[in-house]
Design an enzyme around this catalytic site. Structure first.
Site: not given
Ligand code: DHB
Ligand code: FE
Length: 299
Positions: A12, A192
């Protein structure tokens, strides 16, 4: 009776929206982006009436002073949340309060104490996948039921608890007497980390393992602890436990349709996988995997 017609796991990260638009207009030629829109077409082929969208709020609707572990929407509609730039110009999402209450009345007596939200604004954790799967229509073609999971503030629910909640939701959906076609969408991930010393952490090996095992052996993913998720996938990659709620709602035996993996989208590894119960009466036409699970060029 209700039928579960599709299960999708999808990232997302907000940058996915513009990335998918760029791919659709030929401005971005990364062929792997196509997997995301292909899954949207595939989902439409399964003709869902209602989507159960499992996502996490990022402090937009639940302040960090008040974070429910699991919260479900039980409203007739939901607005896109203001995340600091004003409310995004998106149509409101129509709800299915009757099915929400059926899920609540089924899973709470089983021991899954959901917080019930008769009003709920949904943030990018919800709206990014909706945009990727359906574009930006004048009106959304499906009803939705948001299920918010705390993956942002410790202690967060375990992967096993999420998988077990998914199983209870699956039982609830299958016992709903109305003839509705339901798709279940788990959002978040892939690996991430947006802050701290390991900001920028991406783990393609773990992501590939997750994309494969979410289909074939979700129990092994459910057995990982939350510290293991954070170590392997990063502090925000731990959002992946939400895909296990989706997987739990499906049958043990599933067939995959499409999957894809792209790194990076912003600072995030992005992935998608679509699956159907093996015994599904109406199969989506596309069952071949159009996007390789490897992204060698980006590695
Ligand atoms: C970002 C935000 C999110 O909620 C995520 O799951 C991954 C990346 C972002 O702002 O880059
Ligand atoms: Fe997120």
């Amino acid at each position: 009776m209700a039928e579960i017609v599709a299960g999708i796991g999808i990232s997302h990260v907000p940058a996915l929206g513009p990335a998918v638009d760029a791919a659709a207009t030929g401005k971005d030629t990364n062929p792997l982006m196509k997997a995301f829109t292909d899954v949207g077409s595939w989902l439409s082929e399964t003709k869902p009436d209602v989507l159960v969208v499992i996502y996490n709020d990022h402090g937009a609707s639940f302040s960090f002073d008040l974070v429910p572990t699991f919260a479900i929407g039980a409203a007739e509609s939901y607005m896109p949340a203001d995340e600091g730039f004003g409310r995004p110009p998106l149509p409101e999402y129509p709800g299915d309060a009757d099915l929400s209450w059926h899920i609540i009345d089924s899973v709470v007596p089983e021991g899954f104490d959901l917080t019930v939200c008769q009003s709920l604004d949904v943030d990018h954790g919800f709206s990014t996948p909706m945009k990727v799967l359906f574009g930006t229509p004048e009106a959304w073609p499906v009803k939705v039921i948001p299920l918010a999971v705390n993956v942002v503030q410790q202690p967060t629910p375990s992967a096993q608890r999420c998988y077990d909640l998914g199983k209870a939701i699956g039982r609830a959906l299958r016992s709903y007497p109305k003839d509705v076609r339901v798709a279940v969408i788990g959002t978040g991930g892939m690996s991430h980390q947006l802050q701290g010393e390991r900001a920028g952490h991406i783990n393609p090996d773990f992501d590939q393992r997750f994309l494969s095992e979410i289909v074939s052996s979700p129990e092994s993913l459910a057995s990982l602890s939350n510290p293991e998720y954070i170590n392997l996938a990063g502090s925000e990659g731990a959002e992946l436990v939400m895909w296990l709620i989706m997987r739990g709602a499906l049958d043990d035996d599933v067939e995959t349709g499409l999957s894809g993996y792209v790194i990076p989208v912003a600072n995030t590894a992005a992935g998608v996988v679509a699956m159907q119960n093996a015994g599904s009466t109406q199969k989506a036409a596309s069952t071949e995997n159009t996007a390789a699970l490897q992204n060698a060029a980006a590695l």
